[in-house]
Design a protein around this motif. Structure first.
Motif, PDB file in Angstrom:
ATOM      1  N   SER A 228      23.874   5.834  18.054  1.00  0.00           N
ATOM      2  CA  SER A 228      23.372   5.277  19.316  1.00  0.00           C
ATOM      3  C   SER A 228      24.143   4.045  19.774  1.00  0.00           C
ATOM      4  N   GLU A 229      25.009   3.493  18.886  1.00  0.00           N
ATOM      5  CA  GLU A 229      25.714   2.265  19.245  1.00  0.00           C
ATOM      6  C   GLU A 229      27.226   2.307  19.004  1.00  0.00           C
ATOM      7  N   ARG A 230      27.691   3.135  18.098  1.00  0.00           N
ATOM      8  CA  ARG A 230      29.115   3.148  17.745  1.00  0.00           C
ATOM      9  C   ARG A 230      29.999   3.455  18.959  1.00  0.00           C
ATOM     10  N   PHE A 231      29.580   4.374  19.825  1.00  0.00           N
ATOM     11  CA  PHE A 231      30.391   4.693  20.999  1.00  0.00           C
ATOM     12  C   PHE A 231      30.601   3.457  21.884  1.00  0.00           C
ATOM     13  N   GLY A 232      29.612   2.555  21.893  1.00  0.00           N
ATOM     14  CA  GLY A 232      29.726   1.331  22.673  1.00  0.00           C
ATOM     15  C   GLY A 232      30.788   0.406  22.110  1.00  0.00           C
ATOM     16  N   ILE A 233      30.962   0.430  20.790  1.00  0.00           N
ATOM     17  CA  ILE A 233      31.984  -0.391  20.137  1.00  0.00           C
ATOM     18  C   ILE A 233      33.372   0.109  20.521  1.00  0.00           C
ATOM     19  N   GLU A 234      33.518   1.430  20.621  1.00  0.00           N
ATOM     20  CA  GLU A 234      34.795   2.001  21.047  1.00  0.00           C
ATOM     21  C   GLU A 234      35.056   1.669  22.520  1.00  0.00           C
ATOM     22  N   MET A 235      34.003   1.716  23.328  1.00  0.00           N
ATOM     23  CA  MET A 235      34.109   1.343  24.734  1.00  0.00           C
ATOM     24  C   MET A 235      34.529  -0.121  24.868  1.00  0.00           C
ATOM     25  N   LEU A 236      33.942  -0.990  24.048  1.00  0.00           N
ATOM     26  CA  LEU A 236      34.257  -2.406  24.101  1.00  0.00           C
ATOM     27  C   LEU A 236      35.709  -2.663  23.697  1.00  0.00           C
ATOM     28  N   ALA A 237      36.211  -1.921  22.726  1.00  0.00           N
ATOM     29  CA  ALA A 237      37.618  -2.056  22.330  1.00  0.00           C
ATOM     30  C   ALA A 237      38.526  -1.730  23.510  1.00  0.00           C
ATOM     31  N   ASN A 238      38.175  -0.706  24.265  1.00  0.00           N
ATOM     32  CA  ASN A 238      38.965  -0.350  25.450  1.00  0.00           C
ATOM     33  C   ASN A 238      38.925  -1.454  26.506  1.00  0.00           C
ATOM     34  N   GLN A 239      37.741  -2.044  26.695  1.00  0.00           N
ATOM     35  CA  GLN A 239      37.600  -3.139  27.653  1.00  0.00           C
ATOM     36  C   GLN A 239      38.481  -4.322  27.253  1.00  0.00           C
TER      37      GLN A 239
END
Length: 262
Positions: A228-239
């Motif tokens: 529920s949260e790991r995908f957000g960490i990958e998104m944040l790395a892209n940001q």
């Protein structure tokens, strides 16, 4: 040259600390704001594996969703896991920043992104600030058309890496209004009910919360805290990569959910 403070300033604007829950520990937790920052690693949690990855790859800053430490430490020794990790990272000159619940509630945070990935419409926080209605706890919205829980599970697996999905109703149950709360979001069940959600998607919830949701006719769907949260960490790395083009940015490659189904 980029400094740690530059990344912190960006993160403070992206996920303002004022959005964090009162019990949380967010912002720059470890490190020198004036230290040069050329390598940034994001991760969900600082563990032995992710810490050793950051040390081996010479990261200058870890952006960890979950704070390290979360609670105050009375001693900094190698005898307890949180203090041992702090000691190792400090010795390696690695700073740690945590956005945690501020990132959950941000306008472009984890809950908002999951709502977008699932194609929800008329999306809004489950609980928002009257001054800033786009930010707040959780999210709720409508599916374009009613679906079964089985179909919703298929849609979830199509957009995030969910190892196992559990629900408190059979897969044939029809749902349309969906509430979302990443991580351990069971405490937001009452808000989902107030927003007339017939489905509540969260990372994990207690047994009694699951029963209470069933009693209220709400399908509670657990997709796993990590998923529920790991995908957000990958998104944040892209940001971070897009905003600090001179920096080497990556999401931890060694991090796992640390769960095995026996």
């Amino acid at each position: 040259m980029v400094q740690v403070r530059d990344v912190c300033n960006f993160l403070d604007a992206f996920a303002p600390p004022k959005l964090a829950e009162s019990w949380d520990n967010v912002g720059l937790i470890l490190g020198d704001p004036q230290r040069p920052c050329q390598k940034i690693m994001t991760c969900l949690t600082v563990t032995d594996e992710s810490a050793q990855e950051a040390i081996a790859d010479r990261a200058d800053l870890i952006v960890s969703h979950h704070p390290l430490p979360f609670r105050p430490l009375q001693k900094i020794t190698t005898e307890e896991t949180p203090s041992r990790l702090v000691w190792q990272l400090a010795n390696a000159g690695i700073s740690v920043y945590s956005p945690h619940t501020a990132f959950d509630s941000a306008a472009q945070g984890i809950n908002a992104e999951l709502a977008r990935l699932l194609g929800l419409v008329d999306v809004a926080p489950l609980s928002s600030d009257a001054v800033e209605p786009a930010v707040g706890s959780g999210r709720r919205g409508r599916l374009p058309q009613p679906v079964t829980l089985g179909e919703l599970a298929t849609a979830i697996r199509a957009v995030i890496d969910a190892e196992r999905i559990e629900a408190n109703f059979p897969r044939e149950k029809i749902v349309k209004r969906v509430g979302i709360a990443c991580g351990s979001g069971g405490s937001l069940l009452s808000l989902a009910r107030q927003n007339e959600c017939d489905c509540f998607v969260t990372g994990e919830a207690t047994f009694h919360t699951i029963l209470e949701a069933a009693a209220q006719g709400i399908a509670l769907v657990q997709i796993g805290h990590y998923a529920s949260e790991r995908f957000g960490i990958e998104m944040l790395a892209n940001q971070l990569h897009d905003n600090f083009t001179d920096c080497d940015v990556w999401a931890s490659r060694r991090e796992t959910s640390c769960r095995n189904w026996l």
